[in-house]
Design a protein around this motif. Structure first.
Motif, PDB file in Angstrom:
ATOM      1  N   ASN A  55     -16.473  -1.848   4.931  1.00 21.42           N
ATOM      2  CA  ASN A  55     -17.830  -2.384   4.815  1.00 21.42           C
ATOM      3  C   ASN A  55     -17.861  -3.862   5.186  1.00 21.42           C
ATOM      4  OD1 ASN A  55     -18.947   0.032   4.041  1.00 21.42           O
ATOM      5  ND2 ASN A  55     -18.941  -0.427   1.868  1.00 21.42           N
ATOM      6  N   ALA A  56     -16.782  -4.579   4.848  1.00 25.96           N
ATOM      7  CA  ALA A  56     -16.703  -6.002   5.173  1.00 25.96           C
ATOM      8  C   ALA A  56     -16.303  -6.224   6.629  1.00 25.96           C
ATOM      9  CB  ALA A  56     -15.717  -6.702   4.251  1.00 25.96           C
ATOM     10  N   TYR A  95     -16.496  -9.878  -3.926  1.00 25.98           N
ATOM     11  CA  TYR A  95     -15.523 -10.716  -3.244  1.00 25.98           C
ATOM     12  C   TYR A  95     -14.102 -10.396  -3.704  1.00 25.98           C
ATOM     13  CZ  TYR A  95     -12.546 -14.617  -2.142  1.00 25.98           C
ATOM     14  OH  TYR A  95     -11.478 -15.362  -1.721  1.00 25.98           O
ATOM     15  N   ILE A 140     -12.956  -7.150  -2.188  1.00 28.56           N
ATOM     16  CA  ILE A 140     -12.627  -7.325  -0.772  1.00 28.56           C
ATOM     17  C   ILE A 140     -11.289  -8.052  -0.632  1.00 28.56           C
ATOM     18  CG2 ILE A 140     -13.305  -8.549   1.348  1.00 28.56           C
ATOM     19  CD1 ILE A 140     -16.235  -7.925   0.524  1.00 28.56           C
ATOM     20  N   LYS A 141     -11.088  -9.071  -1.439  1.00 23.92           N
ATOM     21  CA  LYS A 141      -9.836  -9.833  -1.390  1.00 23.92           C
ATOM     22  C   LYS A 141      -8.650  -8.927  -1.712  1.00 23.92           C
ATOM     23  CE  LYS A 141      -8.838 -13.044  -4.536  1.00 23.92           C
ATOM     24  NZ  LYS A 141      -8.775 -14.322  -5.271  1.00 23.92           N
ATOM     25  N   LEU A 166     -13.103  -2.450   2.373  1.00 21.77           N
ATOM     26  CA  LEU A 166     -12.682  -3.280   3.490  1.00 21.77           C
ATOM     27  C   LEU A 166     -13.467  -2.947   4.750  1.00 21.77           C
ATOM     28  CD1 LEU A 166     -10.669  -5.509   4.176  1.00 21.77           C
ATOM     29  CD2 LEU A 166      -9.067  -3.730   4.870  1.00 21.77           C
TER      30      LEU A 166
END
Length: 120
Positions: free
Chosen positions: A23-24, A47, A50-51, A21
């Motif tokens: 990193n995003a 993805y 991250i989700k 998270l």
């Protein structure tokens, strides 16, 4: 004191996914000490990680005594992955402390628009 509890809850809930998270969303590092870990996932695998991490994060920062209200405007401009992320948050059965409010311009959305498809 409350901020300290939220930080602890985030670290406990997200655990190793917290680096994904961060990193995003690098701004998270300003609030919480997150070890720098290079995440090798790419594409849809990245993805989905991250989700999942974001869903855990929202669970950690919301509670029955302090629910989270998330308002997003102009959803007609949201891309399909963002709409999917929103859907995963509002359908998360483990989080009963999130109120999502979304708005969009109905004159910019037709029956084939991604938002319409997502809503039905």
């Amino acid at each position: 004191e409350k901020l300290h509890q939220i930080r602890a809850s985030i670290k406990e809930t997200d655990g190793p996914e917290l680096a994904v998270l961060a990193n995003a969303l690098p701004c998270i590092r300003q609030c919480i000490d997150v070890p720098s870990i290079k995440v090798a996932d790419v594409g849809l695998k990245a993805y989905h990680r991250i989700k999942s991490a974001f869903r855990l994060f929202v669970r950690a920062i919301s509670s029955s005594d302090q629910p989270l209200v998330l308002f997003l405007d102009d959803l007609q401009w949201a891309d399909p992955l963002s709409l999917d992320l929103i859907e995963s948050l509002i359908t998360d059965r483990e989080n009963k402390s999130l109120l999502f409010i979304g708005s969009y311009r109905d004159n910019e959305v037709n029956d084939m628009h991604q938002l319409t498809v997502q809503l039905h």
